[in-house]
Every structure is written in structure tokens, then in C-alpha cells.
Design an enzyme around this catalytic site. Structure first.
Site, PDB file in Angstrom:
ATOM      1  N   ASP A  63      75.412 116.008  18.244  1.00  7.40           N
ATOM      2  CA  ASP A  63      75.745 114.589  18.332  1.00  7.40           C
ATOM      3  C   ASP A  63      74.961 113.916  17.219  1.00  7.40           C
ATOM      4  O   ASP A  63      73.736 113.785  17.294  1.00  7.40           O
ATOM      5  CB  ASP A  63      75.343 114.038  19.700  1.00  7.40           C
ATOM      6  CG  ASP A  63      75.500 112.521  19.813  1.00  7.40           C
ATOM      7  OD1 ASP A  63      75.855 111.862  18.806  1.00  7.40           O
ATOM      8  OD2 ASP A  63      75.242 111.976  20.909  1.00  7.40           O
ATOM      9  N   ASN A  90      79.480 114.786   7.282  1.00  6.20           N
ATOM     10  CA  ASN A  90      80.927 114.615   7.316  1.00  6.20           C
ATOM     11  C   ASN A  90      81.417 113.884   8.570  1.00  6.20           C
ATOM     12  O   ASN A  90      82.465 113.238   8.547  1.00  6.20           O
ATOM     13  CB  ASN A  90      81.588 115.998   7.241  1.00  6.20           C
ATOM     14  CG  ASN A  90      83.075 115.949   7.425  1.00  6.20           C
ATOM     15  OD1 ASN A  90      83.828 115.657   6.499  1.00  6.20           O
ATOM     16  ND2 ASN A  90      83.533 116.241   8.639  1.00  6.20           N
ATOM     17  N   TYR A 155      84.427  99.574   9.821  1.00  7.67           N
ATOM     18  CA  TYR A 155      84.490 100.877   9.154  1.00  7.67           C
ATOM     19  C   TYR A 155      83.991 100.767   7.720  1.00  7.67           C
ATOM     20  O   TYR A 155      83.186 101.586   7.258  1.00  7.67           O
ATOM     21  CB  TYR A 155      85.928 101.388   9.183  1.00  7.67           C
ATOM     22  CG  TYR A 155      86.125 102.746   8.547  1.00  7.67           C
ATOM     23  CD1 TYR A 155      85.696 103.902   9.184  1.00  7.67           C
ATOM     24  CD2 TYR A 155      86.755 102.873   7.308  1.00  7.67           C
ATOM     25  CE1 TYR A 155      85.887 105.149   8.608  1.00  7.67           C
ATOM     26  CE2 TYR A 155      86.958 104.114   6.728  1.00  7.67           C
ATOM     27  CZ  TYR A 155      86.513 105.249   7.387  1.00  7.67           C
ATOM     28  OH  TYR A 155      86.695 106.481   6.800  1.00  7.67           O
ATOM     29  N   THR A 190      94.313 114.019   8.669  1.00  7.06           N
ATOM     30  CA  THR A 190      93.388 114.658   9.610  1.00  7.06           C
ATOM     31  C   THR A 190      93.715 114.168  11.011  1.00  7.06           C
ATOM     32  O   THR A 190      94.536 113.272  11.200  1.00  7.06           O
ATOM     33  CB  THR A 190      91.915 114.326   9.290  1.00  7.06           C
ATOM     34  OG1 THR A 190      91.692 112.924   9.551  1.00  7.06           O
ATOM     35  CG2 THR A 190      91.558 114.643   7.855  1.00  7.06           C
TER      36      THR A 190
END
Length: 250
Positions: A63, A90, A155, A190
């Protein structure tokens, strides 16, 4: 000999998407890979693919928002595969909302994974990299860490933070032969983007000014990550490598 022969790499968020592509590509190029993710079953499946192809890898639970979890994952990886010389931060999540529609809880969550996760991973791996005689840290940012776009403020804030975390860390740790660079992907196919890409109109909007006029596959980003992880990028640190099909070109 592979381009990463003799190196041990830890990749966060490696159970799927870009992380899985990076893990498999790294192993194929000779790296011993620590496949780290909260998705234990997915991480183990990636390890099975790697070992079936003759590579070396282990799965660890991670995590990225938990400092103690980072310490445990790195300790397990070092014990099994040796000091870590490559880290790919990543792991990430996406929340696509304008500021007024973004809750405080959503803001805190996306920062805890995208920005804090990269900070904690970097901090946790530095002693192992020093012991290895140096290394390469690759932080996955985004084109949204470079330019603005609709309905993505939280974001974008995290990815902008990752961009400058990269530069600050590069300055601090160059004396230890530790290079730190960021990757800025465009629209990649993805699991994180699959729902968005179901609608052709949404896909067209997200592609925006992408001059190659298409989405990219995870392997197209993984190739750039591989380059930064390798000694071929030995004179690159604090850099931004943009893999966006020309989104930011105009």
C-alpha cells in the site's frame, strides 16, 4: 546480456497496466523484479508470467500510502533479491472531476496514493540504493502534470507534485549517483482508463490535440521507463520524458 542485467528493481502498482508491462519488460532485460501492489493475486500472476519466461521476480504486498508497508516491502525485496537499484513509482489512481465536485476525501485519497506514495517510496528506497552504489528512480507523472485539462484538477495537482518532487530529489541525491526522472504519458489503454474509453466521444475528447490521433499501449510507456532505468540514461536526471503522441507539442 540484457539492458538491466545485475539490477534489482521494485515497481509499485505492478499487478496490471503499465506496471505489469514494466515488470515483464524489466525481467526480460535481466533485472530481478519486485512486483509490488495491493492486489496480491494480480502481483502473483505477473510473477508467474515472469518466471515462466525464465525471469526472476517476487511479489510483495504494498500500500504505497503507508510508510511502514514500504519499509516491509523493501526489506522483503532486498532479502530475496539484493539491494534495489531501480525504483518505479508507478502506482496511481484517477479522479476526473472539476474542483467544485471534488470532495475533501477524494482530494486526500488521490494525494495519498499519487503524490505521497511517490514520496514515501523514494524516501524508503534511498538507503538501499546508496548501498547498491547508486540507482535510478522513475516517477510516473502524466501530461496532466504539464498542462491543464477539464475536470481533472485534483489528478493534475498530484501529477504536478510528482514532477517537482522528481526535480528536488534529483538535486539532493546526485552526489550519491542516484538519478531521478519523471515520465509523462498521454492517454494509455489500461484498467484505469478502460471505462473512460468505452465511449468514442469521450475518447476523442481525452485525446484532444494528440497529433498521432490514437491511444497508446502500456508497452509504449514501458519502453521509455526501461531506458531511464538502464545505464543508457546515465547522464539524465531531473528530466521529464514525455510519451504522449504529441499531445503537448502544440
Amino acid at each position: 546480456m540484457g539492458r538491466l542485467q545485475g539490477k534489482t528493481a521494485l515497481i509499485s502498482g505492478a499487478a496490471s497496466g503499465m506496471g505489469a508491462a514494466e515488470a515483464k519488460m524489466f525481467a526480460a532485460q535481466g533485472a530481478k523484479v519486485i512486483v509490488a501492489d495491493v492486489n496480491d493475486a494480480g502481483a502473483k500472476a505477473v510473477v508467474q508470467d515472469i518466471t515462466a519466461a525464465g525471469g526472476s521476480a517476487i511479489a510483495v504486498h504494498l500500500d504505497v500510502s503507508d510508510a511502514a508497508n514500504w519499509d516491509t516491502a523493501i526489506a522483503e525485496g532486498v532479502k530475496a533479491l539484493g539491494d534495489i537499484s531501480v525504483l518505479v513509482n508507478n502506482a496511481g489512481i484517477m479522479i476526473m472531476k472539476p474542483v467544485q465536485d471534488t470532495t475533501e476525501e477524494e482530494w486526500d485519497k488521490i494525494f495519498s496514493i499519487n503524490a505521497k506514495g511517490a514520496f514515501l517510496g523514494t524516501k524508503a528506497v534511498l538507503n538501499s540504493m546508496k548501498a547498491a552504489g547508486g540507482g535510478s528512480i522513475i516517477n510516473i507523472s502524466s501530461i496532466y502534470g504539464l498542462v491543464g485539462a477539464p475536470s481533472a484538477a485534483a489528478y493534475q495537482a498530484t501529477k504536478g507534485a510528482v514532477r517537482l518532487l522528481t526535480k528536488g530529489t534529483a538535486v539532493d541525491y546526485a552526489p550519491f549517483n542516484i538519478r531521478v526522472n519523471s515520465i509523462h504519458p498521454g492517454l494509455i489503454v489500461t484498467g484505469m482508463t478502460e471505462d473512460l474509453l468505452k465511449d468514442p466521444e469521450t475518447t476523442k475528447t481525452l485525446l484532444g490535440p494528440t497529433i498521432l490521433a490514437r491511444t497508446a499501449q502500456p508497452e509504449e510507456v514501458a519502453n521509455a521507463v526501461l531506458f531511464l532505468a538502464s545505464d543508457e540514461a546515465s547522464f539524465m536526471t531531473g528530466s521529464e520524458l514525455v510519451v504522449d503522441g504529441g499531445y503537448t507539442a502544440q
